[in-house]
Enzyme design. Structure first.
Site, short mmCIF file in Angstrom:
data_model
loop_
_atom_site.label_atom_id
_atom_site.label_comp_id
_atom_site.label_asym_id
_atom_site.label_seq_id
_atom_site.Cartn_x
_atom_site.Cartn_y
_atom_site.Cartn_z
N SER A 44 0.85 -1.20 0.00
CA SER A 44 0.00 0.00 0.00
C SER A 44 0.88 1.25 0.00
O SER A 44 1.63 1.47 -0.97
CB SER A 44 -0.92 -0.07 1.21
OG SER A 44 -2.03 0.75 1.05
N ASP A 103 -9.37 -5.38 -3.87
CA ASP A 103 -8.95 -3.98 -3.77
C ASP A 103 -9.97 -3.16 -4.55
O ASP A 103 -10.69 -3.70 -5.40
CB ASP A 103 -7.55 -3.80 -4.39
CG ASP A 103 -6.43 -3.83 -3.33
OD1 ASP A 103 -5.48 -4.63 -3.48
OD2 ASP A 103 -6.53 -3.06 -2.34
N HIS A 144 -7.19 -5.98 0.30
CA HIS A 144 -6.05 -5.09 0.57
C HIS A 144 -5.24 -5.55 1.78
O HIS A 144 -4.08 -5.18 1.92
CB HIS A 144 -6.58 -3.68 0.81
CG HIS A 144 -5.55 -2.62 0.82
ND1 HIS A 144 -5.02 -2.07 -0.33
CD2 HIS A 144 -4.94 -1.98 1.85
CE1 HIS A 144 -4.14 -1.14 -0.01
NE2 HIS A 144 -4.07 -1.05 1.31
N1 LIG Z 1 -8.01 4.00 6.69
C1 LIG Z 1 -7.60 2.95 5.75
C2 LIG Z 1 -6.55 2.08 6.39
C3 LIG Z 1 -5.62 1.60 5.33
O1 LIG Z 1 -5.80 1.92 4.17
C4 LIG Z 1 -4.46 0.76 5.70
C5 LIG Z 1 -4.37 0.26 6.99
C6 LIG Z 1 -3.30 -0.59 7.32
C7 LIG Z 1 -2.34 -0.92 6.36
C8 LIG Z 1 -2.44 -0.41 5.06
C9 LIG Z 1 -3.51 0.45 4.74
N2 LIG Z 1 -3.59 0.99 3.49
C10 LIG Z 1 -2.73 1.90 2.98
O2 LIG Z 1 -1.57 2.10 3.32
C11 LIG Z 1 -8.83 2.12 5.35
O3 LIG Z 1 -9.93 2.69 5.41
O4 LIG Z 1 -8.69 0.99 4.91
#
Ligand SMILES: N[C@@H](CC(=O)c1ccccc1NC=O)C(=O)O
Length: 305
Positions: A162, A247, A279
């Protein structure tokens, strides 16, 4: 997805309402196996458990400083057999540059060290302490540090999840001259990443990042690669772009467009859309050797396997 006519060349996300854009960049809202509000805590718990197991069962060096900053630390996990030459797998965690830590991210240590790979989980200063430019500089210096510490390595493989995939992709733009060493980069694995940061400016994820348009553009490998000088990696270095079936459509578009750009600038790019994962479990399942992504990583490190 609401759509309307777009001026030629305008990206499709610009037709989305603010609410739809927010949803597209909220990965937890696309998970079908549990409620959105349970996903992240489940993910962090799984990562914490995997890290405890790695620290209890693998030779390791924890909190190794790669710079002077308090947050510039890495955990290094070693295979059982003592070898002077080994492949180095570096992992940059996700969490929208504002959450996550190396202490909850050692998912892949057990299966990869079992195959003789040294696994390094890198910490960087998440927001609000760090801004994106600083995080990019930190992960780049973590690579330089490891090349210097293990000069006879059998390849450095960068993997990010991510936001961590974004950071790994930014290393493709690094200029090694100023660091005085060229790392032996032999592969990139970019998992459920974001490569054009502009849409994020208009979502709540930007709140702790305070990105202005020029900050997002400067830190978007999708934009920079097209106009960058030849990247420091050779045309034989695989860059594997991976995205999960569950995703969001925007995350799929980000991966597909970045793959196309990588290919266009002459890199050995591939795009893998993994079925039946979202994801989060795309990375949670890295604890298992039989997980499709674990196998992709091992085949990238050991292509003759
Ligand atoms: N607030 C995000 C959290 C999220 O995207 C996320 C959480 C933990 C590890 C990776 C993530 N994604 C992006 O870096 C959500 O709504 O999924």
């Amino acid at each position: 997805m609401a759509a309307s006519t777009l001026p030629a060349g305008e990206p499709p996300w610009k037709t989305l309402s603010a609410e739809e854009l927010e949803k597209q960049y909220s990965p937890s809202r696309w998970v079908i196996r549990m409620k959105a509000e349970e996903v992240v805590s489940t993910f962090v718990r799984a990562g914490s458990q995997a890290t405890r197991k790695a620290r209890a069962t693998r030779r390791n060096q924890l909190d190794v400083p790669y710079g002077d900053g308090e947050g510039e630390k890495m955990d290094i996990y070693f295979p059982d057999e003592d070898s002077k030459a080994f492949p180095l797998f570096l992992f940059f965690h996700g969490g929208y540059w504002q959450s996550g830590s190396k202490d909850d991210s050692a998912f892949m240590v057990t299966p990869l060290t079992a195959q003789g790979v040294v696994v390094v989980i890198v910490a960087y200063d998440i927001a609000p302490k760090g801004a994106l430019d600083r995080m990019v500089d930190q992960v780049t210096r973590s690579v330089v540090f490891l090349q210097r510490r293990y000069p006879s390595n059998e390849g450095i493989y960068l993997c990010g999840h991510s936001a961590g995939a974004h950071l790994a992709a930014m290393v493709l733009l690094a200029s090694w001259t100023k660091h005085g060493v060229t790392p032996n980069l032999q592969g990139f694995l970019l998992v459920s990443g974001i490569y054009d940061l502009e849409p994020l400016i208009y979502t709540s994820q930007n709140a702790p990042l305070h990105m202005a348009l020029e900050d997002a553009q400067r830190n978007s490998p999708q934009r920079r690669l097209e106009v960058a000088p030849p990247t420091p990696v050779g045309p034989a270095c695989p860059v594997v772009v991976v995205v999960g079936q569950h995703d969001s459509p925007e995350f799929h578009r980000q991966s597909r467009e970045f793959y196309e750009t990588l290919h266009r600038v002459g890199l050995k790019a591939s795009l893998q859309e993994l079925p039946d994962v979202d994801h989060f479990d795309i990375v949670e399942n890295l604890t298992r050797e039989d997980h499709a992504l674990t196998q992709i990583i091992l085949k990238t490190i050991f292509p003759t396997l």
